[in-house]
Every structure is written in C-alpha cells, then in structure tokens.
Design an enzyme around this catalytic site. Structure first.
Site, mmCIF file in Angstrom:
data_model
loop_
_atom_site.group_PDB
_atom_site.id
_atom_site.type_symbol
_atom_site.label_atom_id
_atom_site.label_comp_id
_atom_site.label_asym_id
_atom_site.label_seq_id
_atom_site.Cartn_x
_atom_site.Cartn_y
_atom_site.Cartn_z
ATOM 1 N N GLY B 103 -17.332 16.045 -41.596
ATOM 2 C CA GLY B 103 -18.760 16.099 -41.312
ATOM 3 C C GLY B 103 -18.982 16.146 -39.821
ATOM 4 N N CYS B 104 -20.224 16.081 -39.421
ATOM 5 C CA CYS B 104 -20.553 16.062 -38.002
ATOM 6 C C CYS B 104 -21.063 14.675 -37.661
ATOM 7 C CB CYS B 104 -21.633 17.070 -37.705
ATOM 8 S SG CYS B 104 -21.321 18.655 -38.470
#
Ligand SMILES: Cc1cc2nc3c(=O)[nH]c(=O)nc-3n(C[C@H](O)[C@H](O)[C@H](O)COP(=O)(O)OP(=O)(O)OC[C@H]3O[C@@H](n4cnc5c(N)ncnc54)[C@H](O)[C@@H]3O)c2cc1C
Lengths: 413, 105
Positions: B103-104
């Site tokens: 994910g970020c």
C-alpha cells in the site's frame, strides 16, 4: 558554459533542490532553471489550521521566485509535455527549453472530479476539502456556521499527500467543537480506505486509540465510490454508507497532467516511477523525480522531499561527473501529528521500519509516538524553519537523510 | 513461516495468507482460495483480473491497487467490487497467488 539543469515545479521539493544545487555548484559549472505555472508558494502544512481559525490564509502565501537563490533562473510557464528523447520541455503557451538533467518536482494534483458526485450538489457548501487554500477558507466558514450534527472526515483513496493531515483534522475538530461548547452535539467519524487509522501496525494501534479516546468513530476499508451531497451520504464501493451533515473529503490524488502527455515519463496515476533509492528514472539516467511527483511507496510529505533532496543532489553530482550513483534514499519520513489541546506526537519511519516509540533524533530528544507539548511547539516552529532553513536548502544540524535508529524502541505490534 | 495446503500441495504463505512464492501457484489453487473467500465460481471476468494481477506483479514486483486496476485492467472499479466484494486488490492478489499489494503510506 556548464550543463543545464531544468527543475519542473517550484513548490517545496523544486525550490529546495534548486537552492541546494546552487549552493553546491558555481554558475559556470551549472545553469539552473526552475519552471512553475504560478508565482504563489503556499505553505501547505498551514492549510490544516485555516479551517479552525488558527492560521490566516494570506500569511501562508509567499512569492515563488523570492524563495530562489540568486543565480537560479525562474521561468513562469505551464508545462505542456516533456519529450524524453529530445530532452526538451514544451510549454503550453508555446516555447520550449532543453535540458541536460531534468528534475520532476511538480507534486500531486487533487482530482475531486474523479469521484462520482464529489463536485456535484453540496460541493463547497456541506462537502469540502482543506487540501487547497480556497477549500480551507470555505471550510473555515462552514465550521463557523456549524451548530451540531454529523461531521465525517474521509480519505477517498491512497495515495494522498501528508497521510496524517486528515487524522490531525479529526483531532482538531474534536478540540474545536469542545472549545465552542458544542462537542456533545457533534458526531465525529473518520473514514479511511486503510484497514486501520494508519498503515503501519504499531502506529495504527496508537492512533486508533487516540481516536477512540476522543470519541471519534473509525470506519476502515472505506473506499469512496460516491458522494451524495444533497442526501448527506458518503457511499463506499462496497455499498456501505456514512451519513453526514458536513463532509471533509480528501480527494483522489494524481500526478501533474502533463506527465500523462509525456510518453515514458509517468505511471497510471501520473506519478514518475523512479528508483526508490536513487530517484532516477530507469533507462533515463538524466531524469530524476522528487517529492510528491515521485511514484514511490514513501509518504508524500515535505519532510520526505527534504530527506530525498540530500540524496538527489549527491546523485546529480555523481551523474554529471560520470560516476555510478551511490546515494541511497531509505524512505525516511518524519511527521508531527497535531492532536489538539496544544499537543502533538511525532512519528519517524522509513521503507523498512514502521513508526516506533522512543526518542528523536537520538536517545535524548523529542518523544516519539507520544503526545507532548514539545512536539506541538515543534510543529509550530516548523513554519519558520520551512521558509528560512528548508527552502533555502540548508541542512538541519543533527538530522540527516537516513532514518536514525538510535533512540527507537522496537516493539511487537 | 506459515504454510497452507491448496490443491493437495503445501505452499508457504505470509501471516495473512498471501503467497510468498508466486511461482508455486496454479489455477486450481486459485479456484480453491476463491471458494474459501466466498467466491464460488470464477468467471472469465474474474480471470481477467487475476491474470492481470499476476502480470503486473511479474513486471513491477507488486500487485496494483484498486484504483490502478480500475484504470488499467479493463474492469471498472465498480465492477471490481462486484467481482471481489471484500476489497478487490487484496482478494484478487490472494486468489492470484501473489504477495499482498504494497500500500501507500
Ligand atoms: C493540508 C496539508 C498538510 C500538510 N502537512 C504537512 C506536514 O505537516 N509536514 C510535511 O512534511 N508535509 C505536509 N504536507 C505535504 C507537503 O505540503 C507536500 O508533500 C509538499 O508540498 C510536496 O512538495 P512538492 O514540491 O513535491 O509539491 P508542491 O509543493 O505541491 O509543488 C508542486 C509545484 O509544481 C507546480 N506545477 C504542477 N503542475 C505544473 C505544470 N503543468 N506547469 C508548471 N508548474 C506545475 C505547482 O504549481 C507547484 O508549485 C501537507 C500537505 C497538505 C495538503
């Protein structure tokens, strides 16, 4: 005549890079041109405080060219596209500029129109964002008018810049409504596409604990599909609904539009997929990206741009000298999380190490992951540092690009 | 390292059940994982997404996010949620036998 470096964007990252390079190289060795589409540099961390009347909008804005050292050429123009083969940048109004080295620092763009209904009825009235200056001012008025009801803070989807800012907004909203004496008439909800308050487990646990203590409901894995401003509903793609009287939405982010028009430069979202450690575009050794424009799994934050900058300037120097790059960016990020009531907590992490408790930058220093008045003062002092130390391209004594390990306590999640 | 048995074969997975060695994956394994996640039949549309996930992983070293999937796989985000109701990126990655998408932050 020396080489010509063209830096696209004169926000946090572009300005710092230009000034750092100017300090490191003589004008005969290196010509530096910075391009931006407008002349107003906004101190974006200040946008968090505008809705609560804690910062004056005009005080956050300064002239872009005035932030650049003598000997840096400033060109005001809208970038239309980059031709990587011809090493040329074209402007929207006509004209072009050729480069030997290109630094992409055009940040992230807000894309509210990409979410169904977000810019429809209610946009600017009961559906707002504080991620740009007009939005933050609008939200200030909306909060002043607000006498009670449901407030939801929602992050549409990742990536967004400063992923802690929406959380800070929720904490400050709790403080703001208490100060106005109407907190008991306000229901506060925080909705996020992540599976916790934050991505990394130790921090997620601490931050969701804070939300709970402040009586803010947490809705996770909520990816915003539709906004119904009239009906006062946020609807996720998996068809869950969060009702609201006032929605504070952080819209989808993408890279600058011209990146999409420049073959080979960007990824699907318009960010530039550079190497996470060297910041260099694969197959294009003369092209680098820094700050929010880079497609990395690091936070999009000014602090990250600062740490990246140290590595970038060293890498550009080595590239110009024909040497292999050795600068290795580790994903270091450092954020003050404002928690209301004149307190904040500090988090410090990188690609591999999640935010951990302890102290920063060493065993003696600011407490990490723990609310303190000192961290709040740090957050406020940051504005002065930003204009007078970070943008001019100075290093902060004792705080380097690599994330410090000393002072951190490794805990099981 | 935890393991799981799919299609009669023992494979290493991470704490959340994502494959750590995508080359060990086979299509029958994908079908079994899908069933365990409540998707009884994998249609052509499911397979479009699953194959796309594997290609992206092979090319980029991480599976795409839902938004990137919606932009590039030919399947809209809305339809992705109809196909994989409990979070398309994660569910499709699990069925496709690739590690959890990064994910970020
Ligand atoms: C509400 C809020 C709070 C934040 N709080 C913090 C915080 O507390 N700490 C922290 O570290 N960070 C914080 N940030 C994040 C931080 O502001 C950004 O990460 C930082 O500004 C990134 O710098 P940048 O140079 O990459 O992008 P920007 O500073 O956004 O600069 C990009 C520049 O590119 C220019 N540009 C774009 N397209 C074109 C074009 N086509 N032609 C010409 N010019 C163009 C733009 O005009 C702009 O000047 C916050 C952000 C927000 C919104």
């Amino acid at each position: 005549m020396g080489k010509h470096i063209v830096i696209l964007g004169s926000g946090t990252a572009g300005t710092m890079t230009a000034n750092r390079l100017r300090r490191a190289y003589d004008e005969s060795e290196l010509r530096i041109t910075v391009v931006d589409q407008d002349d107003s540099h906004v101190y974006q961390p200040g946008l968090l405080f505008v809705p609560f009347g804690l910062a004056q909008p005009h005080a956050l804005v300064r002239s872009r060219p005035h932030q650049l050292h003598d000997g840096v050429d400033y060109r005001r123009a809208r970038i239309d596209r980059v031709d990587l083969d011809a090493r040329t940048v074209y402007f929207a109004v006509g004209g072009w500029i050729a480069y030997d080295v290109l630094v992409v620092a055009t940040g992230a763009r807000l894309l509210p129109e990409e979410t169904e209904g977000l810019t429809g009825p209610g946009w600017g009235e009961n559906v707002l964002t504080f991620y740009d200056l007009p939005g933050a001012v609008g939200l200030h008025h909306a909060l002043e008018r607000f006498e009670g009801g449901r407030v939801v803070v929602d992050v549409a989807d990742m990536p967004v810049k400063c992923p802690v800012a929406p959380l800070e907004f929720a904490f400050l909203a709790d403080w703001y409504f208490q100060r106005r004496g109407i907190r008991d008439r306000v229901e506060l909800t925080y909705a996020t596409p992540l599976d916790g308050a934050f991505t990394k487990p130790v921090a997620a646990k601490a931050l969701s604990g804070l939300l709970e203590r402040k009586g803010i409901e947490l809705v996770t894995e909520f990816t915003l599909g539709e906004v119904d401003g009239k009906g006062g509903r946020l609807v996720s793609y998996d068809e869950r609904e969060v009702p609201f009287d006032l929605a504070v939405v952080v819209p989808l982010h993408g890279g600058a539009e011209y990146v999409e028009r420049s073959p080979g430069l960007g990824d699907e979202l318009g960010f530039v997929p550079v190497d996470p450690h060297t910041l260099q575009l694969p197959d294009r050794p003369e092209v680098f990206a820094i700050g929010d424009a880079a497609g990395l799994s690091a936070s999009k934050a000014g602090s990250v741009a600062h740490f990246e900058g140290e590595v970038l300037v060293r890498n550009i120097g080595r590239f110009l000298a024909g040497q292999p790059l050795d600068g290795s960016f580790d994903g270091h990020a450092n954020c003050f999380v404002e928690t209301g009531f004149h307190r904040a907590l500090l988090i410090d992490f990188n690609y591999d190490t999640e935010p951990l408790p302890g102290h920063f930058p060493g065993p003696v220093g600011l407490p990490l992951m723990k609310e303190s008045h000192a961290a709040h003062l740090g957050k406020l002092a940051f504005e002065w540092l930003y204009w007078h130390s970070l943008l001019p391209g100075r290093e902060l004594p004792g705080i380097g690009s690599a994330m410090p390990e000393r002072g951190k306590i490794h805990l099981p999640a | 390292m935890p393991t799981a048995t799919y299609d009669g074969t023992l494979v290493p997975v991470d704490d959340e059940g994502f494959f750590t060695e995508p080359e060990r994956w086979t299509e029958p394994m994908g079908e079994q994982i899908a069933k365990e996640l409540g998707i009884d039949t994998l249609t052509d549309r499911h397979w479009t997404v699953i194959r796309f996930m594997r290609e992206q992983y092979a090319a980029k070293g991480t599976g795409p996010t839902v938004r990137v999937l919606g932009k590039t796989s030919g399947v809209s985000v809305k339809e992705l949620y109809q196909l994989f109701p409990k979070g398309p990126a994660k569910t499709a990655a699990k069925i496709a036998g690739i590690p959890k998408p990064r994910g970020c932050i």
